[in-house]
Write a protein that holds these residues in place. Structure first.
Motif, mmCIF file in Angstrom:
data_model
loop_
_atom_site.group_PDB
_atom_site.id
_atom_site.type_symbol
_atom_site.label_atom_id
_atom_site.label_comp_id
_atom_site.label_asym_id
_atom_site.label_seq_id
_atom_site.Cartn_x
_atom_site.Cartn_y
_atom_site.Cartn_z
ATOM 1 N N SER A 2 0.728 -1.016 -0.046
ATOM 2 C CA SER A 2 -0.043 -0.147 -0.052
ATOM 3 C C SER A 2 0.893 1.207 -0.093
ATOM 4 C CB SER A 2 -0.856 0.100 1.130
ATOM 5 O OG SER A 2 -0.140 -0.035 2.341
ATOM 6 N N ARG A 3 1.992 1.244 0.232
ATOM 7 C CA ARG A 3 2.975 2.406 0.162
ATOM 8 C C ARG A 3 3.369 2.857 -1.225
ATOM 9 N NH1 ARG A 3 7.731 3.191 4.194
ATOM 10 N NH2 ARG A 3 6.114 2.320 5.746
ATOM 11 N N ALA A 4 3.169 4.220 -1.286
ATOM 12 C CA ALA A 4 3.099 4.412 -2.828
ATOM 13 C C ALA A 4 4.854 4.732 -3.108
ATOM 14 C CB ALA A 4 2.470 5.844 -2.920
ATOM 15 N N LEU A 5 5.565 5.245 -2.212
ATOM 16 C CA LEU A 5 6.842 5.413 -2.187
ATOM 17 C C LEU A 5 8.029 4.623 -1.449
ATOM 18 C CD1 LEU A 5 9.234 7.307 -3.443
ATOM 19 C CD2 LEU A 5 8.980 8.694 -1.515
ATOM 20 N N LYS A 6 8.462 3.707 -2.164
ATOM 21 C CA LYS A 6 9.236 2.700 -1.549
ATOM 22 C C LYS A 6 10.446 3.055 -1.109
ATOM 23 C CE LYS A 6 7.190 -1.666 -2.634
ATOM 24 N NZ LYS A 6 7.107 -2.930 -3.045
#
Length: 42
Positions: A2-6
């Motif tokens: 669900s994290r947009a920026l890893k």
């Protein structure tokens, strides 16, 4: 997922940190056993 920026992850550094954390955990467990005092005089 669900994290947009890893964020970048240094696997070698992460493994070393995990090793240190596990070592401290073991030391804490051994201290608990070594300094355990019986509550009753048996």
């Amino acid at each position: 997922p669900s994290r947009a920026l890893k964020y970048p992850l240094d696997k070698h550094l992460y493994a070393q940190r995990h090793l240190v954390e596990c070592c401290f955990s073991k030391l804490k467990q051994f201290r608990r056993v070594a300094t355990r005092f019986e509550k009753t005089a048996r």
